[in-house]
Design an enzyme around this catalytic site. Sequence first.
Site, PDB file in Angstrom:
ATOM      1  N   CYS A  75      12.684 -22.370  35.171  1.00 45.41           N
ATOM      2  CA  CYS A  75      11.674 -23.132  35.676  1.00 45.41           C
ATOM      3  C   CYS A  75      11.502 -24.584  35.000  1.00 45.41           C
ATOM      4  CB  CYS A  75      10.362 -22.315  35.954  1.00 45.41           C
ATOM      5  SG  CYS A  75      10.337 -21.155  37.128  1.00 45.41           S
ATOM      6  N   ASN A  76      11.586 -24.388  33.821  1.00 40.96           N
ATOM      7  CA  ASN A  76      11.015 -25.427  32.699  1.00 40.96           C
ATOM      8  C   ASN A  76      12.466 -26.153  32.138  1.00 40.96           C
ATOM      9  OD1 ASN A  76       8.178 -25.325  33.518  1.00 40.96           O
ATOM     10  ND2 ASN A  76       8.386 -23.682  32.332  1.00 40.96           N
TER      11      ASN A  76
ATOM     12  N   GLN B 242      15.275 -14.515  29.598  1.00 36.81           N
ATOM     13  CA  GLN B 242      16.059 -15.477  30.545  1.00 36.81           C
ATOM     14  C   GLN B 242      17.489 -16.067  29.414  1.00 36.81           C
ATOM     15  OE1 GLN B 242      12.888 -18.253  30.909  1.00 36.81           O
ATOM     16  NE2 GLN B 242      12.249 -17.287  33.169  1.00 36.81           N
TER      17      GLN B 242
END
Length: 446
Positions: free
Chosen positions: A51-52, A121
């Site tokens: 997401c970032n 992740q």
Amino acid sequence: MTELLSLGISHKTAPVEVRERVALGEREAQRLLRELTAEDEVHEAVAISTCNRTEFYLVASDPVRAEGGLLARLATRAGIRPTELAGVVYTPRNCDAARQLYRVASGLESMIVGEAEVQGQVRRAHEAALEAGTTGPMTNRLFGAALQAGKRVRSETGIARERVSISSVAVDLARDVVGDLESRSVVIIGAGETAELTAQALVDQGVRTVFVANRHADRARSLADRFGGEVGSLDSLPARLQEADIVVSSTSSPHPIVEADDLAEVMRLRDGRPLVLIDIAVPRDIEHACGELDGVSVYDMDDLQAVVRRNLSVREGERSRADAVVEEEIQRFARWLAQLDVMPTIASLREHGAEIVDQVLAENVGRWETLSPRDLARVEAVARAVMQRLLHEPTIRLKESGHGRQQVLRELFGLDEALPEGQAPPAETAPEAPAADNVRPLKRRA
């Protein structure tokens, strides 16, 4: 000279509007990694896209060309001019690139310092690259060491002491907006890990959950069974939105799931009841214009930073200790890089010593006619032992000092002159390192 380099974009350098245009799904990332390693200058490649952040870690023989090629590919894909994208990317190399990954795996570069999800992740990114066949000795060691550094940070410091993550922050934000969450109706769009973590945080608050997913319907049913919720398809989403108090969306769809025109019709049927939508997907699942509708509040990843700041104070005190652990682990990696760089010189030095022993023995063959084969073997063993002891200290010093003394030693022993023209020094596998099939020594830039 082969080097390790990284190219990345994150919440620290670019807004969500740019990040979502660069973000990659797993299959898309694998396809791009294969394209990169098909080029002569790129030998290994791994991509992390969350997401970032979207980050690439490459092992390249021509880092400048590899960096430029990757930037051009990303810019074309995102529909952004390369010069514009260059302004928001970071491009560390060698030890600095390793340090970036170590800090990512440790949660030090996360929007929420110390978050737990990022380590998984990083691991999955490496596994995806392994599946794509784009890793190698350098990236395999790098990612294994980064995950170990992250584990040390979490076990030896208090940086992850408080349970804080994107999912829990989303739940905190919902509570801030609507108050007590008990008995509230929540629709979760998506069935991935973030959806699961969000569901767990919501169930802890006593909410009723509905999972909506098309591509992963079986997983949505599994989550619904686990958390006592219901399951529905995207076709049923309008009806679900009429009943919901809160919507949390976290899919990997490249297009919006909730559009303003459709939501306007839903709000007309809700008789003025407010609706909170929390979009924790990149690219965004909820069309930005939805927030302009009466009674609708929309929050995306950048909005979560307001809640993040409240949690940072608990963890900031541990940052310096975590930094120290990362630097300690980086020094290990730096020593490995230095040894990898000098191993051809060490191999050449030992080969040179062995050649001298062979030459001296050959020159004196006629003087040892009376010696037995056993005595000749002893003489040769003594000569080789003397050579090994003589070269032991230079070898140790060279490993400790790295590149600094390498050229001096090559000149003192005439190693370059001893090689046939055009022949490179023989390679030797570095200690504790996998066999480097196509990786030449890295130039260290700590």
